[in-house]
Design a protein around this motif. Sequence first.
Motif, PDB file in Angstrom:
ATOM      1  N   GLY A   6       0.805  -1.209   0.000  1.00  0.00           N
ATOM      2  CA  GLY A   6       0.000   0.000   0.000  1.00  0.00           C
ATOM      3  C   GLY A   6       0.840   1.262   0.000  1.00  0.00           C
ATOM      4  O   GLY A   6       0.483   2.250  -0.642  1.00  0.00           O
ATOM      5  N   THR A   7       1.988   1.228   0.694  1.00  0.00           N
ATOM      6  CA  THR A   7       2.812   2.434   0.777  1.00  0.00           C
ATOM      7  C   THR A   7       3.510   2.743  -0.539  1.00  0.00           C
ATOM      8  O   THR A   7       3.950   3.882  -0.750  1.00  0.00           O
ATOM      9  N   GLN A   8       3.608   1.746  -1.438  1.00  0.00           N
ATOM     10  CA  GLN A   8       4.234   2.022  -2.732  1.00  0.00           C
ATOM     11  C   GLN A   8       3.417   2.997  -3.571  1.00  0.00           C
ATOM     12  O   GLN A   8       3.927   3.584  -4.529  1.00  0.00           O
ATOM     13  N   LYS A   9       2.146   3.168  -3.213  1.00  0.00           N
ATOM     14  CA  LYS A   9       1.283   4.086  -3.958  1.00  0.00           C
ATOM     15  C   LYS A   9       1.231   5.484  -3.341  1.00  0.00           C
ATOM     16  O   LYS A   9       0.569   6.372  -3.869  1.00  0.00           O
ATOM     17  N   GLU A  10       1.933   5.677  -2.251  1.00  0.00           N
ATOM     18  CA  GLU A  10       1.912   6.964  -1.573  1.00  0.00           C
ATOM     19  C   GLU A  10       2.904   7.929  -2.214  1.00  0.00           C
ATOM     20  O   GLU A  10       3.851   7.512  -2.892  1.00  0.00           O
ATOM     21  N   PRO A  11       2.697   9.248  -2.024  1.00  0.00           N
ATOM     22  CA  PRO A  11       3.538  10.246  -2.702  1.00  0.00           C
ATOM     23  C   PRO A  11       5.036  10.069  -2.487  1.00  0.00           C
ATOM     24  O   PRO A  11       5.815  10.314  -3.406  1.00  0.00           O
ATOM     25  N   ALA A  12       5.453   9.681  -1.291  1.00  0.00           N
ATOM     26  CA  ALA A  12       6.887   9.576  -1.028  1.00  0.00           C
ATOM     27  C   ALA A  12       7.554   8.579  -1.975  1.00  0.00           C
ATOM     28  O   ALA A  12       8.632   8.843  -2.512  1.00  0.00           O
ATOM     29  N   HIS A  13       6.906   7.430  -2.176  1.00  0.00           N
ATOM     30  CA  HIS A  13       7.511   6.450  -3.086  1.00  0.00           C
ATOM     31  C   HIS A  13       7.309   6.847  -4.543  1.00  0.00           C
ATOM     32  O   HIS A  13       8.177   6.573  -5.386  1.00  0.00           O
ATOM     33  N   ARG A  14       6.206   7.483  -4.854  1.00  0.00           N
ATOM     34  CA  ARG A  14       5.981   7.897  -6.250  1.00  0.00           C
ATOM     35  C   ARG A  14       7.005   8.938  -6.706  1.00  0.00           C
ATOM     36  O   ARG A  14       7.211   9.114  -7.910  1.00  0.00           O
ATOM     37  N   GLY A  44       4.291   3.732  -8.899  1.00  0.00           N
ATOM     38  CA  GLY A  44       3.995   3.083  -7.633  1.00  0.00           C
ATOM     39  C   GLY A  44       4.341   1.608  -7.611  1.00  0.00           C
ATOM     40  O   GLY A  44       3.551   0.795  -7.117  1.00  0.00           O
TER      41      GLY A  44
END
Length: 229
Positions: A49-57, A63
């Motif tokens: 789920g965190t791969q879709k958050e702004p920090a990873h993007r 993502g």
Amino acid sequence: MPEVASAPITITAYDWVPGFARGLVRDLRVRWALEEVGLDYRVEYLPQGTQKEPAHRQRQPFGQVPTFEDGEVKLFESGAIVLHIADRAPGLLPAGPNARARTAEWVFAALNTVEPPLSDWAIATLFEADQPWSEPRQPAIRERIDERLGELSRRLGDNEWLEGEFCAGDLMMIAVLQMLRGEIADLLNRYPNLAEYRKRGEARPAYARALAAHLAGFTGDPPEGWTED
């Protein structure tokens, strides 16, 4: 003035994926390349789920994983990362002139020609299996996979590797052939030279180290509500 130690290579990977995806997530391809050339690295694990958050993007606009960071070099897409690693240290480029061009040719062939019908199969039978078009489409996808395997088999022939010695193109092609699991595993067995080619790649010590590290990283929890049949 004391020497400042450089930051280690950092890649990203998931801390959990369902069982059917283990051994196929693309951080394995990057780990394998790093093991082949003997470069140390660290892994930043992402909870699902965190791969879709702004920090990873910021690192990966779509993502996904893996990403790669080595000083000022920041990359996404496993093919680009593996080619960069091949340039960075010896061990993944064949000998002779135009070595990188020939290697890149096979990396792109693996990703752009052989992998797409295998991805279509995964979409039809896993991710969108409940759609009414899924089952009727499967015979045509199998035919396309078989066609590509036949073409690759004829080109490989009796050779051990695609360019005479193991290179990044072989690494990527073998990683793609690993997608032939379950109901389509029989297609690979129709081409004994490809089955043996995949086995040779999987027998390499660098691959064994990469796979062990890849599997050991799945220590996170599944998303809430996930059940695995």
